[in-house]
Design a protein around this motif. Structure first.
Motif, PDB file in Angstrom:
ATOM      1  N   GLN A  86      34.877 -37.669   1.288  1.00 43.53           N
ATOM      2  CA  GLN A  86      35.518 -38.964   1.010  1.00 43.53           C
ATOM      3  C   GLN A  86      36.911 -38.757   0.429  1.00 43.53           C
ATOM      4  O   GLN A  86      37.072 -38.157  -0.636  1.00 43.53           O
ATOM      5  CB  GLN A  86      34.660 -39.768   0.031  1.00 43.53           C
ATOM      6  CG  GLN A  86      33.299 -40.158   0.595  1.00 43.53           C
ATOM      7  CD  GLN A  86      32.364 -40.649  -0.484  1.00 43.53           C
ATOM      8  OE1 GLN A  86      31.792 -39.867  -1.244  1.00 43.53           O
ATOM      9  NE2 GLN A  86      32.223 -41.971  -0.569  1.00 43.53           N
ATOM     10  N   HIS A  87      37.901 -39.259   1.114  1.00 45.43           N
ATOM     11  CA  HIS A  87      39.277 -39.142   0.648  1.00 45.43           C
ATOM     12  C   HIS A  87      39.471 -40.025  -0.595  1.00 45.43           C
ATOM     13  O   HIS A  87      39.008 -41.160  -0.642  1.00 45.43           O
ATOM     14  CB  HIS A  87      40.244 -39.580   1.750  1.00 45.43           C
ATOM     15  CG  HIS A  87      41.680 -39.356   1.415  1.00 45.43           C
ATOM     16  ND1 HIS A  87      42.185 -38.104   1.120  1.00 45.43           N
ATOM     17  CD2 HIS A  87      42.732 -40.213   1.323  1.00 45.43           C
ATOM     18  CE1 HIS A  87      43.463 -38.199   0.874  1.00 45.43           C
ATOM     19  NE2 HIS A  87      43.829 -39.458   0.975  1.00 45.43           N
ATOM     20  N   GLY A  88      40.112 -39.496  -1.597  1.00 44.69           N
ATOM     21  CA  GLY A  88      40.353 -40.267  -2.817  1.00 44.69           C
ATOM     22  C   GLY A  88      39.300 -40.075  -3.878  1.00 44.69           C
ATOM     23  O   GLY A  88      39.521 -40.408  -5.040  1.00 44.69           O
ATOM     24  N   MET A  89      38.147 -39.524  -3.511  1.00 40.38           N
ATOM     25  CA  MET A  89      37.091 -39.236  -4.482  1.00 40.38           C
ATOM     26  C   MET A  89      37.368 -37.897  -5.166  1.00 40.38           C
ATOM     27  O   MET A  89      38.026 -37.026  -4.601  1.00 40.38           O
ATOM     28  CB  MET A  89      35.737 -39.179  -3.786  1.00 40.38           C
ATOM     29  CG  MET A  89      35.231 -40.511  -3.279  1.00 40.38           C
ATOM     30  SD  MET A  89      34.529 -41.518  -4.617  1.00 40.38           S
ATOM     31  CE  MET A  89      33.045 -40.592  -4.985  1.00 40.38           C
ATOM     32  N   ALA A 104      42.561 -34.468   2.935  1.00 43.78           N
ATOM     33  CA  ALA A 104      43.212 -35.442   3.821  1.00 43.78           C
ATOM     34  C   ALA A 104      42.504 -35.565   5.165  1.00 43.78           C
ATOM     35  O   ALA A 104      42.744 -36.522   5.912  1.00 43.78           O
ATOM     36  CB  ALA A 104      44.673 -35.039   4.039  1.00 43.78           C
ATOM     37  N   LEU A 105      41.618 -34.590   5.460  1.00 45.08           N
ATOM     38  CA  LEU A 105      40.892 -34.598   6.733  1.00 45.08           C
ATOM     39  C   LEU A 105      39.433 -34.990   6.541  1.00 45.08           C
ATOM     40  O   LEU A 105      38.563 -34.599   7.318  1.00 45.08           O
ATOM     41  CB  LEU A 105      40.977 -33.200   7.378  1.00 45.08           C
ATOM     42  CG  LEU A 105      42.382 -32.736   7.767  1.00 45.08           C
ATOM     43  CD1 LEU A 105      42.359 -31.264   8.177  1.00 45.08           C
ATOM     44  CD2 LEU A 105      42.941 -33.589   8.895  1.00 45.08           C
ATOM     45  N   SER A 106      39.148 -35.775   5.540  1.00 42.24           N
ATOM     46  CA  SER A 106      37.767 -36.084   5.165  1.00 42.24           C
ATOM     47  C   SER A 106      36.981 -36.772   6.271  1.00 42.24           C
ATOM     48  O   SER A 106      37.550 -37.416   7.173  1.00 42.24           O
ATOM     49  CB  SER A 106      37.749 -36.973   3.920  1.00 42.24           C
ATOM     50  OG  SER A 106      38.162 -38.286   4.254  1.00 42.24           O
ATOM     51  N   VAL A 107      35.678 -36.655   6.190  1.00 42.75           N
ATOM     52  CA  VAL A 107      34.778 -37.316   7.140  1.00 42.75           C
ATOM     53  C   VAL A 107      34.993 -38.825   7.111  1.00 42.75           C
ATOM     54  O   VAL A 107      35.036 -39.484   8.160  1.00 42.75           O
ATOM     55  CB  VAL A 107      33.312 -36.977   6.807  1.00 42.75           C
ATOM     56  CG1 VAL A 107      32.350 -37.792   7.680  1.00 42.75           C
ATOM     57  CG2 VAL A 107      33.055 -35.476   6.992  1.00 42.75           C
ATOM     58  N   ALA A 163      36.658 -43.448  10.522  1.00 44.77           N
ATOM     59  CA  ALA A 163      37.320 -44.743  10.728  1.00 44.77           C
ATOM     60  C   ALA A 163      38.398 -44.709  11.803  1.00 44.77           C
ATOM     61  O   ALA A 163      38.917 -45.759  12.197  1.00 44.77           O
ATOM     62  CB  ALA A 163      37.922 -45.221   9.409  1.00 44.77           C
ATOM     63  N   ASP A 164      38.734 -43.503  12.272  1.00 47.95           N
ATOM     64  CA  ASP A 164      39.808 -43.350  13.260  1.00 47.95           C
ATOM     65  C   ASP A 164      39.212 -42.954  14.608  1.00 47.95           C
ATOM     66  O   ASP A 164      38.739 -41.831  14.770  1.00 47.95           O
ATOM     67  CB  ASP A 164      40.792 -42.274  12.779  1.00 47.95           C
ATOM     68  CG  ASP A 164      41.925 -42.036  13.767  1.00 47.95           C
ATOM     69  OD1 ASP A 164      41.991 -42.739  14.804  1.00 47.95           O
ATOM     70  OD2 ASP A 164      42.740 -41.120  13.513  1.00 47.95           O
ATOM     71  N   PRO A 165      39.229 -43.839  15.593  1.00 50.86           N
ATOM     72  CA  PRO A 165      38.617 -43.520  16.896  1.00 50.86           C
ATOM     73  C   PRO A 165      39.292 -42.343  17.596  1.00 50.86           C
ATOM     74  O   PRO A 165      38.681 -41.719  18.464  1.00 50.86           O
ATOM     75  CB  PRO A 165      38.784 -44.814  17.693  1.00 50.86           C
ATOM     76  CG  PRO A 165      39.863 -45.580  17.001  1.00 50.86           C
ATOM     77  CD  PRO A 165      39.783 -45.202  15.566  1.00 50.86           C
ATOM     78  N   ASP A 166      40.530 -42.029  17.216  1.00 54.21           N
ATOM     79  CA  ASP A 166      41.253 -40.925  17.844  1.00 54.21           C
ATOM     80  C   ASP A 166      41.220 -39.640  17.016  1.00 54.21           C
ATOM     81  O   ASP A 166      41.984 -38.701  17.275  1.00 54.21           O
ATOM     82  CB  ASP A 166      42.714 -41.327  18.083  1.00 54.21           C
ATOM     83  CG  ASP A 166      42.840 -42.467  19.088  1.00 54.21           C
ATOM     84  OD1 ASP A 166      42.061 -42.482  20.057  1.00 54.21           O
ATOM     85  OD2 ASP A 166      43.707 -43.338  18.887  1.00 54.21           O
ATOM     86  N   SER A 167      40.352 -39.578  16.033  1.00 50.49           N
ATOM     87  CA  SER A 167      40.298 -38.414  15.155  1.00 50.49           C
ATOM     88  C   SER A 167      39.672 -37.204  15.847  1.00 50.49           C
ATOM     89  O   SER A 167      38.979 -37.325  16.872  1.00 50.49           O
ATOM     90  CB  SER A 167      39.493 -38.736  13.894  1.00 50.49           C
ATOM     91  OG  SER A 167      38.119 -38.930  14.221  1.00 50.49           O
ATOM     92  N   THR A 168      39.891 -36.050  15.253  1.00 51.21           N
ATOM     93  CA  THR A 168      39.251 -34.825  15.743  1.00 51.21           C
ATOM     94  C   THR A 168      37.736 -34.953  15.691  1.00 51.21           C
ATOM     95  O   THR A 168      37.035 -34.548  16.624  1.00 51.21           O
ATOM     96  CB  THR A 168      39.708 -33.624  14.900  1.00 51.21           C
ATOM     97  OG1 THR A 168      41.112 -33.426  15.086  1.00 51.21           O
ATOM     98  CG2 THR A 168      38.970 -32.356  15.294  1.00 51.21           C
ATOM     99  N   LEU A 169      37.210 -35.515  14.620  1.00 51.16           N
ATOM    100  CA  LEU A 169      35.770 -35.702  14.483  1.00 51.16           C
ATOM    101  C   LEU A 169      35.202 -36.521  15.633  1.00 51.16           C
ATOM    102  O   LEU A 169      34.201 -36.145  16.253  1.00 51.16           O
ATOM    103  CB  LEU A 169      35.461 -36.370  13.140  1.00 51.16           C
ATOM    104  CG  LEU A 169      34.005 -36.798  12.894  1.00 51.16           C
ATOM    105  CD1 LEU A 169      33.057 -35.616  13.015  1.00 51.16           C
ATOM    106  CD2 LEU A 169      33.879 -37.465  11.526  1.00 51.16           C
TER     107      LEU A 169
END
Length: 544
Positions: free
Chosen positions: A405-408, A428-431, A436-442
Motif C-alpha cells: 500500500q502506497h503511503g502506508m 511507488a510500485l505498490s500493489v 487501480a491502474d489498468p495499464d500497470s505492469t501488474l
C-alpha cells in the motif's frame, strides 16, 4: 492432471518479505495466507515457499536445524496446514524448499556426529583427517569465502561445508543419510504438499577420493570478487553418483500422484547439461533450472543457445526458466542497460519467460516490476554481502519486502520495523497503486497469464528459432495447427522486421509493436506475438 507442472507457472514466495501479520518485522505464514488472493489473481499455477523450517537463520533458513517443524518466526504446522487448504481451494499447488545438501551445525544429527568417530551418526557428515602439516584435506573452497573445510576440535577432523561454516554438508554416500532425507520428504508429502524445490541439487555428492579441484581454464575476462569462481568444481559437486540418488527421490514422488520436483543446478560450467541430464526420462527430476538466465547476459544468441542446448539432449527433459529469484540481482536492474523504459522492459521479460518452451518461475515482486533495492552496508543481513562488500553487495537487494500500500508505513508490509527496509522506489510500485491502474505492469502480468492459458502451444508446444541477427530474438511455438510466433527486440532502439506475406495479426498482449502488411515495427524493447497457421510465417531481419 498429474503433469500440471509441465508448462506451468511457479510463483516464488520469500516468506520473510511477503507479509508480516504480527508486527515483528518478519513475514510469516499467516501473512501469506492473507495475501493468497493476490497470488491467485495473477493466474499462476503454483507457489514455491522458500525455507520455513526450524533454523537459527544464519543463512535465512537455508541452514535447517529441524526438518519437520515450522520455525516460530513463520508460524506453526497448523498455519502450514491452513495455508495448504486455502491455496488448494484457490486452485494453487504448493511446493517448498527442501534444503538437504547440508544442515545447520545446530541440527541434532550434526551434534551427534561431531562427538566421536564411532557414534550412530559418525558418518552422516563429510569428515576428513588433516594433512600431515595440519592443513585441510584438499583445496575445495566455500561459496561464501575461504576454505570449504572447518576444523572440529572434538572429532579432531575437518568437516566439509560448501557454504557457511555453520552449514556442514551431509554425506550422501551413506545410505542411512539418503533414507533419513526420504523420510523428511515423506513427512511433508503426507501433509498434502505438492512437491519440492530442491536447493543446490548438484551438491549432494562429493568426490569420495577428495581430489583437489583444478583451476578454471579461463575466467573470460571476469573480475573475480570471490576466489570460489577461480576453480573448476570438478570434484566438490556435480558427481555421477547423484543420478542414482535422484532416481530414488523420484520413486518417492511417484507414490504421490501430481507431486513434482524442480532442482536448482548451480554449476557455471555445466548448467544446461546437468539440467538436461537430471530431468531426462521418466525416473529423474520433473524439472530443473540453472543460473544461465539469472545473470547480466541479454542477447538473442544467449537465450537461443541455452534453450536449444537443453532440448538438443532429447525431448524427455524439462526446464523451468526464470529471470529473477532470491539469490540474484533483480532482472529489472540487471538488464536496465538494454532498455529505455522500465515499463517496457518488465513487459518484455514477462512475455519472454512465459513463451519459452518449458515451465516458468516468477519471483515475488516481478509482477510489480520491482528493481533491485539499494541497500546500505549498515542495512545488510546477508553473510555473502557482508563478506564480499562492495564488490558483491549480496542478496539483500532482491529480498526487500513487497510493497502493498502506497503511503502506508513500510508500504503495508508490517506495523513494526521490517527486517530489511522498504525503499521509496519499491513503495511507488505498490500493489494498491497498480491494482487501480489498468495499464500497470501488474495488470499486464494478469492479462498475459490469462491469455497464455488459451494457447496450448505456449504451454507444452515445440519451439523452433528463426535465424535473426542481434538484437532480434524470434521463434515459433507449435502445437497441432495452432502456432504462435514470438518476435522480440532486445534493445533500446526501434527497428523493423520483415515477415513473410502470409496474413498475420498482432495478439493484444504484444507491446510497442505495429504491423503494416509484412512489416513489423518494434519500438524499444518491443515485441510481437502473432498467431500463425502451422509451418507458415517466416522472419527476416532489417534494422530501420
Amino acid at each position: 492432471m498429474t503433469e500440471w507442472w509441465r508448462g506451468g507457472v511457479i510463483y516464488q514466495v520469500y516468506p520473510r518479505s511477503f507479509q508480516d501479520s504480527n508486527g515483528d518485522g518478519i513475514g510469516d505464514l499467516p501473512g501469506i495466507i492473507d495475501r493468497l488472493d493476490h497470488i491467485a489473481s495473477l493466474g499462476v499455477d503454483c507457489i514455491w515457499l522458500s525455507p520455513i523450517t526450524m533454523s537459527p537463520q544464519a543463512d535465512m533458513g537455508y541452514d535447517v536445524s529441524d526438518y519437520m517443524q515450522v520455525d516460530p518466526l513463520f508460524g506453526s504446522l497448523r498455519d502450514f496446514d491452513v495455508l495448504m487448504d486455502r491455496a488448494h481451494a484457490l486452485g494453487l499447488k504448493v511446493i517448498m524448499d527442501q534444503v538437504v545438501s547440508h544442515t545447520s551445525d545446530q541440527h541434532p544429527w550434526f551434534a551427534e556426529s561431531s562427538v566421536s568417530h564411532d557414534n550412530a551418526r559418525a558418518d552422516w557428515y563429510v569428515w576428513a583427517d588433516a594433512k600431515p602439516d595440519g592443513s585441510p584435506p584438499n583445496n575445495w573452497l566455500s561459496v561464501f569465502g575461504g576454505s570449504a573445510w572447518e576444523w572440529h576440535t572434538a572429532r579432531k577432523q575437518y568437516y566439509l561445508h560448501n557454504f557457511l561454516t555453520s552449514q556442514p554438508d551431509l554425506n550422501f554416500h551413506n545410505p542411512a543419510v539418503q533414507d533419513a532425507v526420504i523420510e523428511v520428504m515423506r513427512f511433508w508429502l503426507d501433509r498434502g504438499l505438492d512437491g519440492f524445490r530442491l536447493d543446490t541439487v548438484n551438491y549432494y555428492f562429493h568426490d569420495a577420493q577428495l581430489r583437489s579441484n583444478p583451476p578454471l581454464k579461463s575466467l573470460k575476462g571476469k573480475a573475480v570478487t570471490n576466489p570460489y569462481d577461480m576453480q573448476s568444481h570438478k570434484y566438490s559437486k556435480s558427481q555421477p553418483e547423484n543420478i542414482a540418488w535422484l532416481r530414488k527421490l523420484r520413486a518417492l514422488l511417484d507414490q504421490y500422484p501430481g507431486a513434482t520436483s524442480v532442482g536448482e543446478v548451480g554449476d557455471d560450467e555445466r548448467g544446461v547439461e546437468l539440467m538436461a541430464q537430471y530431468t531426462s526420462g521418466s525416473d529423474m527430476l520433473h524439472m530443473c533450472y540453472s543460473f544461465d538466465f539469472l545473470g547480466p547476459k541479454f542477447t538473442a544468441k544467449h537465450f537461443r543457445s541455452k534453450v536449444e542446448s537443453f532440448f538438443s539432449a532429447g525431448e524427455t527433459g524439462w526446464p523451468c526458466w526464470s529471470f529473477s529469484n532470491h539469490d540474484v540481482i533483480r532482472h529489472m536492474t540487471r538488464w536496465a542497460p538494454h532498455s529505455a523504459s522500465p515499463a517496457d522492459l518488465s513487459r518484455q521479460a514477462a512475455a519472454l519467460v512465459l513463451t519459452l518452451k518449458g515451465s516458468a518461475g516468477l519471483y515475488q515482486g516481478e509482477e510489480l516490476g520491482l528493481p533491485e533495492a539499494d541497500i546500505l552496508y549498515e542495512e545488510l543481513t546477508d553473510p555473502r554481502g557482508i563478506r564480499f562488500w562492495p564488490g558483491d553487495k549480496g542478496r539483500d537487494g532482491c529480498r526487500t519486502p513487497i510493497p502493498w500500500q502506497h503511503g502506508m508505513t513500510h508500504a503495508g508490509f508490517t506495523t513494526g520495523t521490517p527486517w530489511l527496509p522498504v525503499k521509496h522506489a519499491a513503495a511507488a510500485l505498490s500493489v494498491e497503486v497498480q491494482n487501480a491502474d489498468p495499464d500497470s505492469t501488474l495488470n499486464y502480468y494478469r492479462k498475459f497469464l490469462a491469455w497464455r492459458k488459451t494457447h496450448p502451444a505456449l504451454v507444452t508446444g515445440d519451439i523452433t528459432f528463426f535465424n535473426t541477427a542481434e538484437p532480434v530474438l524470434a521463434y515459433r511455438r507449435s502445437a497441432g495447427n495452432k502456432d504462435v510466433i514470438c518476435v522480440f527486440n532486445l534493445s533500446a532502439e526501434p527497428l523493423t522486421v520483415k515477415l513473410s506475406k502470409v496474413e498475420l495479426t498482432l495478439e493484444p498482449v504484444s507491446n510497442n509493436a505495429t504491423l503494416d502488411g509484412a512489416t513489423l515495427t518494434l519500438g524499444p524493447n518491443g515485441f510481437a506475438i502473432l498467431p500463425a497457421p502451422a509451418g507458415e510465417g517466416k522472419v527476416s531481419y532489417k534494422q530501420s
